[in-house]
Design a protein around this motif. Structure first.
Motif, short mmCIF file in Angstrom:
data_model
loop_
_atom_site.label_atom_id
_atom_site.label_comp_id
_atom_site.label_asym_id
_atom_site.label_seq_id
_atom_site.Cartn_x
_atom_site.Cartn_y
_atom_site.Cartn_z
N THR A 34 0.65 -1.30 -0.07
CA THR A 34 0.05 0.03 0.00
C THR A 34 0.84 1.25 -0.08
O THR A 34 1.55 1.26 0.78
CB THR A 34 -1.01 -0.06 1.32
N ARG A 35 0.71 2.13 -1.23
CA ARG A 35 1.12 3.65 -0.85
C ARG A 35 0.55 4.34 -0.07
O ARG A 35 -0.86 4.57 -0.47
CB ARG A 35 1.35 3.93 -2.33
N VAL A 36 0.89 4.72 1.02
CA VAL A 36 0.03 5.34 2.11
C VAL A 36 0.14 6.83 1.60
O VAL A 36 -0.90 7.53 1.92
CB VAL A 36 0.61 5.19 3.53
N SER A 37 1.34 7.45 1.24
CA SER A 37 1.51 9.03 0.71
C SER A 37 2.68 8.91 -0.11
O SER A 37 3.03 7.74 -0.26
CB SER A 37 1.87 9.65 1.90
N GLU A 38 3.19 10.20 -0.55
CA GLU A 38 4.12 10.07 -1.42
C GLU A 38 5.38 9.67 -0.82
O GLU A 38 6.29 9.11 -1.71
CB GLU A 38 4.40 11.47 -1.87
N ASP A 39 5.49 9.66 0.27
CA ASP A 39 6.78 9.27 1.16
C ASP A 39 6.58 7.81 1.67
O ASP A 39 7.62 7.17 2.29
CB ASP A 39 7.03 10.30 2.32
N ILE A 40 5.34 7.34 1.97
CA ILE A 40 5.23 6.21 2.52
C ILE A 40 4.67 4.98 1.74
O ILE A 40 3.54 5.22 1.21
CB ILE A 40 4.69 6.20 3.91
N ILE A 60 9.53 3.67 6.32
CA ILE A 60 8.92 3.27 7.62
C ILE A 60 9.93 2.68 8.28
O ILE A 60 9.79 1.96 9.59
CB ILE A 60 8.01 1.92 7.16
N SER A 61 11.13 2.68 8.05
CA SER A 61 12.45 2.22 8.43
C SER A 61 13.52 3.06 8.69
O SER A 61 13.88 3.35 7.51
CB SER A 61 12.84 0.59 8.61
#
Length: 123
Positions: A34-40, A60-61
């Motif tokens: 899942t692409r949560v946002s542009e950065d995640i 995320i890490s």
């Protein structure tokens, strides 16, 4: 109260390459990508039969890719597990016989190290 480990973060450098390795070569089930946002971007995979999953992605890490050591997965038959990995193109050690179990070691493309353990017969 039970305390259960359900998710372990695995630091990787290339998300798509890691999905291909864990899903197609190690045989894990892809639960989420899942692409949560542009950065995640959050990716979760689970080894067959396991109650604990792994996660990696983007944003995320802060662990260095390849720095994870010591994840141990219990299998019913170390030789059979090794044969399955090798059959899917994973480099794995020969079975290491110890009094406390039989072990097979492998690493993902970044060098994160895994151990498979067949527990000794306790009868």
């Amino acid at each position: 109260m039970d305390w259960k480990i359900e998710l372990i973060g695995v630091p990787v450098s290339d998300v798509d390459r890691s999905i291909a390795f864990y899903r197609d070569q190690a045989g894990f089930v892809l639960d989420h990508d899942t692409r949560v946002s542009e950065d995640i971007r959050f990716v979760q995979l689970t080894p067959p039969g396991s109650a604990c999953s792994i996660a990696f992605g983007e944003g995320i890490s802060d662990m260095a890719p390849g720095s994870l050591r010591g994840i141990q997965v219990v299998v019913a038959d170390a030789a059979q597990a090794r044969a399955e990995l090798v059959g899917r193109g994973v480099e794995a050690t020969e079975v290491d016989e110890q009094p406390w179990g039989r072990f097979v070691y492998f690493a993902d493309p970044d060098g994160n190290a895994w151990a498979l353990q067949e527990l000794p017969d306790r009868r």
